[in-house]
Design a protein around this motif. Structure first.
Motif, mmCIF file in Angstrom:
data_model
loop_
_atom_site.group_PDB
_atom_site.id
_atom_site.type_symbol
_atom_site.label_atom_id
_atom_site.label_comp_id
_atom_site.label_asym_id
_atom_site.label_seq_id
_atom_site.Cartn_x
_atom_site.Cartn_y
_atom_site.Cartn_z
ATOM 1 N N VAL A 1 -8.362 -0.838 6.509
ATOM 2 C CA VAL A 1 -8.976 -2.047 6.536
ATOM 3 C C VAL A 1 -7.782 -2.970 6.644
ATOM 4 C CG1 VAL A 1 -9.948 -3.824 4.907
ATOM 5 C CG2 VAL A 1 -10.925 -1.314 5.227
ATOM 6 N N ILE A 2 -6.520 -2.722 6.093
ATOM 7 C CA ILE A 2 -5.538 -3.856 6.050
ATOM 8 C C ILE A 2 -5.253 -3.964 7.793
ATOM 9 C CG2 ILE A 2 -3.224 -4.377 5.737
ATOM 10 C CD1 ILE A 2 -3.400 -2.965 3.226
ATOM 11 N N MET B 1 -12.273 9.390 -10.653
ATOM 12 C CA MET B 1 -11.784 9.414 -9.296
ATOM 13 C C MET B 1 -12.832 9.394 -8.549
ATOM 14 S SD MET B 1 -8.846 12.231 -8.784
ATOM 15 C CE MET B 1 -7.890 12.499 -10.291
ATOM 16 N N ALA C 1 -13.468 6.152 -6.049
ATOM 17 C CA ALA C 1 -13.760 6.375 -4.660
ATOM 18 C C ALA C 1 -15.009 5.317 -3.922
ATOM 19 C CB ALA C 1 -13.721 7.831 -3.977
ATOM 20 N N LEU D 1 -7.908 4.522 3.771
ATOM 21 C CA LEU D 1 -9.022 3.658 3.916
ATOM 22 C C LEU D 1 -8.371 2.262 3.591
ATOM 23 C CD1 LEU D 1 -11.945 3.661 4.375
ATOM 24 C CD2 LEU D 1 -12.330 3.639 1.952
ATOM 25 N N PHE D 2 -7.641 2.072 2.755
ATOM 26 C CA PHE D 2 -6.809 0.885 2.460
ATOM 27 C C PHE D 2 -6.309 0.241 3.652
ATOM 28 C CE2 PHE D 2 -7.481 -1.890 -1.312
ATOM 29 C CZ PHE D 2 -7.835 -0.673 -2.390
ATOM 30 N N LEU E 1 -14.267 -2.473 -0.274
ATOM 31 C CA LEU E 1 -13.554 -2.782 0.805
ATOM 32 C C LEU E 1 -14.756 -3.542 1.886
ATOM 33 C CD1 LEU E 1 -11.055 0.033 1.359
ATOM 34 C CD2 LEU E 1 -10.520 -2.531 0.996
ATOM 35 N N LEU F 1 -7.141 -3.290 10.380
ATOM 36 C CA LEU F 1 -8.348 -3.716 10.885
ATOM 37 C C LEU F 1 -8.459 -5.281 11.013
ATOM 38 C CD1 LEU F 1 -10.970 -3.026 12.298
ATOM 39 C CD2 LEU F 1 -11.974 -3.034 10.163
ATOM 40 N N LEU F 2 -8.251 -5.706 9.559
ATOM 41 C CA LEU F 2 -8.459 -7.264 9.497
ATOM 42 C C LEU F 2 -7.236 -7.900 9.914
ATOM 43 C CD1 LEU F 2 -10.400 -7.274 6.109
ATOM 44 C CD2 LEU F 2 -11.279 -7.141 8.331
ATOM 45 N N MET G 1 -6.008 -3.177 -4.772
ATOM 46 C CA MET G 1 -4.998 -2.014 -5.117
ATOM 47 C C MET G 1 -4.587 -2.101 -6.262
ATOM 48 S SD MET G 1 -2.735 -1.453 -1.630
ATOM 49 C CE MET G 1 -2.361 -3.185 -0.904
ATOM 50 N N ILE H 1 -8.411 7.373 -0.220
ATOM 51 C CA ILE H 1 -8.552 6.027 -0.452
ATOM 52 C C ILE H 1 -7.456 4.942 0.066
ATOM 53 C CG2 ILE H 1 -8.637 4.603 -2.706
ATOM 54 C CD1 ILE H 1 -10.190 6.621 -4.226
ATOM 55 N N PHE I 1 -14.367 -11.266 4.935
ATOM 56 C CA PHE I 1 -13.553 -11.856 5.771
ATOM 57 C C PHE I 1 -14.407 -12.248 7.116
ATOM 58 C CE2 PHE I 1 -9.594 -12.194 8.143
ATOM 59 C CZ PHE I 1 -9.695 -11.886 9.241
ATOM 60 N N VAL J 1 -7.718 13.086 -2.339
ATOM 61 C CA VAL J 1 -8.891 12.131 -2.446
ATOM 62 C C VAL J 1 -8.076 10.736 -2.662
ATOM 63 C CG1 VAL J 1 -10.553 10.923 -3.928
ATOM 64 C CG2 VAL J 1 -10.341 13.426 -3.442
ATOM 65 N N TYR J 2 -7.333 10.400 -3.589
ATOM 66 C CA TYR J 2 -6.675 9.146 -3.815
ATOM 67 C C TYR J 2 -5.656 8.686 -2.865
ATOM 68 C CZ TYR J 2 -7.908 6.421 -7.966
ATOM 69 O OH TYR J 2 -8.621 5.591 -8.572
ATOM 70 N N ALA K 1 0.811 -1.099 0.128
ATOM 71 C CA ALA K 1 0.082 -0.061 -0.001
ATOM 72 C C ALA K 1 0.973 1.161 -0.006
ATOM 73 C CB ALA K 1 -1.032 0.026 1.237
ATOM 74 N N LEU L 1 -7.278 -7.751 -0.885
ATOM 75 C CA LEU L 1 -6.910 -6.234 -0.915
ATOM 76 C C LEU L 1 -5.974 -5.799 -1.736
ATOM 77 C CD1 LEU L 1 -6.932 -6.106 2.979
ATOM 78 C CD2 LEU L 1 -8.447 -4.762 1.526
ATOM 79 N N LEU L 2 -4.980 -6.869 -1.976
ATOM 80 C CA LEU L 2 -3.770 -6.222 -3.057
ATOM 81 C C LEU L 2 -4.289 -6.352 -4.294
ATOM 82 C CD1 LEU L 2 -0.956 -8.298 -1.634
ATOM 83 C CD2 LEU L 2 -1.107 -5.757 -1.866
ATOM 84 N N VAL M 1 -14.131 1.796 -3.950
ATOM 85 C CA VAL M 1 -13.260 1.412 -2.796
ATOM 86 C C VAL M 1 -14.218 1.167 -1.919
ATOM 87 C CG1 VAL M 1 -11.478 2.045 -1.563
ATOM 88 C CG2 VAL M 1 -10.958 2.387 -3.904
ATOM 89 N N VAL N 1 -14.559 -6.869 3.529
ATOM 90 C CA VAL N 1 -14.610 -6.991 5.220
ATOM 91 C C VAL N 1 -15.947 -8.252 5.667
ATOM 92 C CG1 VAL N 1 -15.365 -5.929 7.310
ATOM 93 C CG2 VAL N 1 -13.710 -4.793 5.879
ATOM 94 N N LEU O 1 2.216 1.955 -3.464
ATOM 95 C CA LEU O 1 1.017 2.403 -4.206
ATOM 96 C C LEU O 1 0.851 3.853 -3.922
ATOM 97 C CD1 LEU O 1 -0.990 1.872 -6.387
ATOM 98 C CD2 LEU O 1 -2.785 1.403 -4.640
#
Lengths: 196, 101, 641
Positions: free
Chosen positions: A73-74, B67, B71, A69-70, B78, A76-77, B34, A66, B85, A61-62, A32, B30-31, B74, B82, A35
């Motif tokens: 979640v990573i 974009m 968003a 957020l990624f 996600l 979190l999980l 991405m 975003i 999972f 934004v990105y 991430a 997740l990857l 995403v 979740v 990225l």
């Protein structure tokens, strides 16, 4: 050597390298982060292409929302741990590499035949961007593409609602067997069964 | 801007190809996601390049919308991951094999 | 000999009964329909209705022929157009009825003898549960036979041809609860079908050559249009149909088995009318046959061979009806022999005489069987003369007529045929025809004396009695014809010859051969001596013919089985046919065709099984497939641009 070229030839390799880095990283967090680097580089490209507004939006934004957020979640999980490397589908990797390479080659040929590697962008973009990019963009957005704009806002609302619905832990209908089991284990107030 | 437009487009293509390889090759959901983002960004880059080339802001507007939609996507994606999972305690996409013969 | 041109009667036919010509076939048809649909309710009346219909046709035929006789010989032709049947492009077929000398003869025979047999059947079929249906079929048969002989074109003839074949099938298998009857009916139909198919090809050739099937059109243009080869082909194909329908060798095998039907059926169809359709066809098509000497020779030789072949078979039969069946086959051979020599009038006269005495013989046999409570084996008969006098007397008359006893109709009929052979230097025909006459006398004498003479040989014979008048009445009437038919033609230039001449041409003239007295002497000797020998061996009781027969075995048995022709057909045709059917049914159809169809199904299944494995469940594999497709499309577009 014009500044544009220098900037381009610095950031383009970084973008590619970070993309490759994202691909090969075992850890999801590291990927991430790579990225994020890539997104920054692309934002710089936007700047080169006389799109300052998008440069800003991209970062905010990105990279800012975003990717955060990624990462969220990573974390979190807790799925940071790498997955076993053995690939079950044997043709998958070779074929994917081959096709991607082929795609790039095709693109190269198409570009050479179409746009041509010597073509420079025309100089009159400042007129389009008058008085400045943001305002021009706003004018185009709210005038010519007003309807898609409204639709997109609806889309965002839908997405939010959808996420709220999906994120709930719903109460399941209790079957007879389960109610019996619950009655049998009444003495022990046990934790709720597994993931819903 | 002195750099030929085609270089931007080629960069975009390379990034897109790399994103595709990521989608096809990684098993972590997740990857994969991405990598999809990487693809989307590559496309946005090409949109903006064309916009610059044709001196038309439509490309930028489209990239903007892209974009926004990315968003939203995403967010929803996600949330799905979740939820998945929670159900099976794994985000390995190879474990979701029910849609088979 | 070419038939002279006939001019049509048009104006004079407006008056008089000639326009009623159409009623002659129509009345039996109407009665048949009535009996078919309401026969059960009519009960006994069905029989009277049927008989009345044919009787009325006979009366109308008499008046119509009478009017025809009132005009000059060259004008004895009346054509009645009923309606257009086929009108396609340049090919037209109309339902036209033709009355000339030939058809006049035929309708009189068919309706006359037909009505007598209908009358007889009322008594013979009494008590049968399907009484009405029987008469419906009989009337239907008469209708088709009349259409056959009254048609003005080959298509109407073929219509009648097929129709009588159908009715023959229905009537032979009338008592269908017994398998043997059904088998016999099938055999009759299929065997005649072979001939009919050849005839159909002949008709097609006629259409090809002439563009029409109308008699006048075809015969008028025949000499100019047909080459010798074409005429031979057409004639032989038509004759093939006649071979089937008239039970000549080699398609004769159905007639003995057809005796499984009720006796009136045998009398009407297999003695007097249907089997004579072949003779009618040849005589009617004389202008075509005249153009091909080869065809005429074939006709004559087939007839002769049949005479001898069937004659020997008749000598060995023990069933009274089978003797008569083989006799019919043999006698028909004489008619074709005559036709093949160009003596069409002789053939027609023989046809008329034969109809009388053969119908009489069959009806008499029916009376005998009736009196014997169903027994048909002659070895169990004997001594019936005292017990069934009228039957005995009439049958004796008919048998003697068949044997050619002097002054009876049969004598004259046979006489003319042999005389023509004699005077035209057809020695083979004369000699072997005379041999055939010997056989005829022998076998019919044998039948007669075994049945009526000597001592009774069984209980049934002891208690036999004469049947009622409704059964022997027709016998008597027929006997008059069988005996007195000679009046019609006592010599080659007699009444009937002159009657038929405008249509069939002159009699073959000749002056060779035996002189008249010698010839007559030979003929008389043959018949008298033949009958005498028959009396000596089988009637007088002085010869133990059973022992002689046993000693000659296996010859009698072979002859009785028709020289094993049936077995030959079975081995050569039926078994290979069945084997072929088995192959087609169980190998080609079941394995190859079904196999192909099933293979398609199985192939689809296997393909699906293989294709199913594509759905591995791995999402990434699906994604890869999408990407492969995308790259493929891009490449394609890129290459095209």
């Amino acid at each position: 050597m014009p500044l544009d070229n220098v900037v381009f030839w610095v950031f383009a390799p970084i973008a590619v390298a970070s993309a490759i880095g994202m691909l090969v990283m075992r850890s999801a967090v590291h990927a991430a982060l790579f990225l994020v680097v890539n997104l920054f580089c692309i934002a710089v490209m936007y700047l080169l292409l006389d799109a300052p507004f998008l440069f800003a939006v991209q970062i905010v934004v990105y990279a800012g929302a975003i990717m955060v957020l990624f990462l969220f979640v990573i974390m979190l999980l807790g799925v940071d741990s790498p997955l076993p490397i053995r690939e079950r589908l044997r043709v998958q990797r070779p074929l994917a590499f081959a096709l991607a390479a082929g795609f790039v080659v095709e693109l190269f040929v198409a570009l050479r035949a179409g746009v041509g590697f010597a073509t420079r962008a025309p100089d009159g973009f400042d007129l389009v961007n008058a008085p400045d990019n943001t305002q021009a963009l706003a004018e185009v957005l709210f005038r010519d593409y007003f309807f898609p704009f409204e639709v997109t806002s609806v889309l965002l609302i839908i997405a939010a609602v959808a996420v709220m619905v999906m994120a709930q832990r719903k109460a399941r209908a209790v079957t007879q067997a389960e109610s019996d089991a619950a009655a049998a284990t009444m003495a022990t107030p046990g934790a709720e069964e597994g993931p819903a | 801007m002195r750099t030929p437009v085609a270089y931007f487009l080629l960069l975009s293509g390379i990034l897109f190809a790399l994103g595709t390889v990521g989608v096809l090759t990684r098993r972590n959901a997740l990857l994969i996601f991405m990598s999809v983002e990487l693809q989307l960004n590559a496309v946005n880059l090409s949109l903006v390049s064309f916009s610059r080339m044709h001196a038309d802001l439509t490309g930028q507007v489209l990239a903007f919308f892209s974009m926004v939609v990315a968003a939203a996507e995403v967010v929803v994606g996600l949330a799905i991951i979740v939820a998945l999972f929670r159900r099976r305690s794994s985000i390995d996409v190879d474990d979701a094999r029910e849609l088979r013969w | 000999m070419v038939a002279s041109e006939l001019t049509r009667l048009v104006d004079t036919a407006a008056f008089g009964p000639l326009p009623l010509l159409w009623l002659i076939p129509a009345l039996p048809l109407a009665a048949a329909m009535l009996n078919l649909f309401a026969g059960a309710r009519l009960g006994r009346a069905a029989g009277w209705l049927g008989t009345a219909a044919v009787g009325a046709s006979f009366v109308i035929s008499l008046t119509v022929v009478n009017q025809l006789m009132g005009v000059a010989a060259e004008e004895r032709l009346y054509v009645q157009h009923l309606f257009d049947w086929i009108d396609v492009g340049s090919f037209k077929v109309g339902v036209d009825l033709r009355l000339d000398a030939i058809s006049a003869t035929m309708i009189l025979v068919v309706t006359g003898i037909g009505s007598l047999i209908h009358l007889y059947s009322i008594g013979y079929m009494r008590g049968d549960p399907r009484f009405g249906r029987f008469f419906a079929y009989l009337n239907l048969f008469v209708f088709f036979m009349l259409m056959l002989v009254l048609g003005q074109n080959y298509l109407l003839l073929y219509l009648g041809w097929e129709g009588v074949g159908l009715c023959s099938y229905l009537l032979i298998g009338f008592w269908f609860d017994q398998v043997a009857n059904v088998e016999a009916a099938k055999k009759a139909f299929i065997t005649t079908r072979i001939g009919d198919s050849a005839m159909m090809i002949g008709l097609a050739l006629i259409v090809l050559r002439f563009g029409t099937l109308d008699f006048d059109a075809v015969f008028g243009a025949a000499a100019g249009t047909l080459t010798g080869g074409a005429a031979t082909a057409i004639s032989l194909l038509l004759f093939a149909g006649a071979i089937g329908k008239s039970a000549q060798v080699p398609l004769h095998v159905w007639l003995p088995d057809a005796m499984a039907g009720p006796t009136p059926v045998s009398a009407l169809i297999h003695a007097a009318t249907m089997v004579t359709a072949g003779v009618y066809l040849v005589v009617r098509s004389a202008p075509l046959f005249e153009l091909s000497p080869v065809a005429l020779d074939v006709v004559a030789w087939v007839g002769l061979i049949t005479v001898l072949f069937a004659g020997t078979c008749a000598l060995a039969q023990v069933d009274i009806k089978r003797v008569l069946a083989y006799s019919t086959i043999s006698q028909l051979g004489y008619m074709f022999l005559a036709a093949g020599m160009g003596a069409y009038h002789a053939a027609m006269f023989f046809l008329v005489a034969h109809s009388f005495y053969k119908a009489l013989l069959f009806l008499g046999a029916g009376s005998v069987i009736h009196g014997m409570q169903g027994e048909q084996d002659m070895r169990h008969m004997g001594g019936l003369a005292r017990r069934m006098p009228i039957t005995a007397l009439t049958m004796t008359l008919a048998a003697f007529s068949l044997a050619g006893f002097p002054l009876l109709a049969g004598y004259f009929a046979k006489d003319i045929v042999l005389e023509i052979a004699n005077t035209n230097e057809r020695w083979g025909f004369y000699v072997f025809g005379s041999v055939g006459a010997v056989f005829s006398a022998l076998y019919i004498g044998r039948m007669l004396f075994l049945t009526f003479a000597g001592r009774t040989r069984s209980e049934a014979a002891e208690h036999a009695h004469e049947s009622g008048p409704i059964l022997w009445g027709p016998l008597v009437i027929l006997a008059v014809g069988a005996a007195g038919g000679g009046l019609l033609s006592s010599n080659p230039e007699g009444l009937i010859a002159r009657f038929l001449e405008p249509v069939v041409g002159l009699v073959p003239e000749g002056t060779a051969g035996l002189a008249e007295p010698a010839f007559v002497a030979v003929a008389v000797v043959i018949s008298v001596v033949g009958l005498g020998v028959a009396w000596w061996v089988w009637g007088s009781g002085r010869v133990d013919w059973l022992a002689v027969r046993d000693r000659l075995e296996p010859l009698p048995r072979t002859m009785m089985a028709g020289w094993c022709v049936d077995r030959g057909y079975d081995l050569l045709v039926v078994q290979p046919g069945k084997a072929l059917s088995r192959i087609v049914a169980f190998v080609v159809d079941a394995k190859i065709i079904d196999g192909a169809v099933n293979a398609v199904g199985t192939g689809v299944q296997r393909a699906a099984q293989a294709g199913r494995l594509l759905q591995s469940g791995f999402v990434r594999a699906y994604a890869l497939a999408v990407f492969v497709g995308a790259v493929g499309v891009l490449t394609y577009v890129g290459l095209r641009a």
